[in-house]
Design an enzyme around this catalytic site. Structure first.
Site: not given
Length: 307
Positions: A63, A230
């Protein structure tokens, strides 16, 4: 630091019967480099999480271009008493192309015993601790050998360097194959109203059958739940918002409650450096959605009625 109200104290949950206990909501640290916090602010952030009952902090060696564990470790060194109040989780098994590791010539997986051992040692060094509460294999590796992984895990446990083990993103069969060799605490998988596959590909069913709670990454779809353009995503947002307004709870709290309603006892991660966002996640553990509302969100997530 003042304690949070009772409804904003996340309970603890065993990942398996008699096994490791984690906080009901886990603080995911993968974006800590982006938060750009000085050490004092990191210490304050950790203390505020602990005050909410969020005692588990999720890491991985990779990370922040291999930098997050070190940032977190600086905070623990600045306030050593924090370590005994938390559970530290990390992951290994991915090698990234990185200026910090010039020997990596291609991004790839490595679940060899030697890499697992080295990665665990490096995580301990960066975090400034003598043990990890939980170490996960980050991704299934096509070249992984279950017996070799189990042997590495066993050695780390015998040495007191890692107390519990698990995996991340494993299929049901992969999880059960390794779990037969060494008891695993969890499988950390992606799940959200935008990614419901674990409900239908046996991942959650298999874990419920074994009495093992999954950890959940990206419960808000990596933020896409708020801005995907969408039509289905917009309809899903509206349904969640309608439920939230009707029951008088924040949008994000409803999403976390929807996830935690599942009988496999999912343990969601947050990925935010904002305490307000973590507080909303914790609030999601304080109420249970009605079955009808739960299915309203599922229907919107899938775009069709149940058959």
């Amino acid at each position: 630091m003042p304690q949070a109200p009772a409804e904003l104290l996340t309970p603890r949950i065993p990942t398996r019967d008699g096994g490791l206990e984690l906080s009901r909501i886990v603080a995911g640290m993968w974006r800590m480099v982006e938060w750009d916090m000085p050490v004092a602010a990191r210490v304050d952030f950790i203390e505020q999480c602990l005050a909410l009952g969020v005692t588990t902090f999720d890491h991985a060696d990779i990370y922040g271009n291999y930098g997050v564990e070190e940032l977190f470790g600086e905070a623990l060194r600045a306030q050593p008493s924090l370590r005994e109040r938390m559970e530290l989780v990390s992951k290994c098994g991915i090698k990234l192309l990185s200026n910090k590791h010039p020997g990596h010539t291609i991004q790839h997986y490595d679940t060899s015993a030697s890499h697992i051992m080295r990665s665990a040692e490096e995580s301990l060094r960066k975090l400034g601790t003598d043990r990890l509460d939980l170490l996960l294999i980050h991704r299934p590796d096509p070249l992984m050998e279950f017996d070799e992984i189990a042997a590495a895990f066993t050695r780390l446990k015998q040495d007191g360097k890692v107390l519990h083990f698990g995996v991340s993103n494993f299929t049901r069969h992969q999880f059960e194959s390794l779990n037969r060799r060494i008891p695993l605490a969890t499988n950390q998988v992606e799940f959200s109203p935008l990614h419901t596959a674990p409900m239908f590909d046996q991942t959650f069913d298999g874990l419920q059958d074994l009495g093992i709670a999954p950890m959940i990454w990206s419960p808000l779809g990596g933020g896409r739940l708020f801005d995907m353009a969408d039509d289905r995503a917009a309809a899903l947002r509206q349904v969640i918002q309608d439920v939230a307004e009707r029951i008088g709870k924040p949008f994000c709290s409803v999403v976390f409650a929807w996830i935690m309603r599942l009988p496999c006892r999912p343990i969601p991660l947050t990925g935010s450096g904002r305490i307000a966002a973590i507080r909303e996640a914790v609030l999601g553990a304080s109420f249970e959605l009605e079955r009808e509302d739960w299915f309203r969100i599922l229907r919107a997530a899938r775009g069709h009625e149940v058959a």
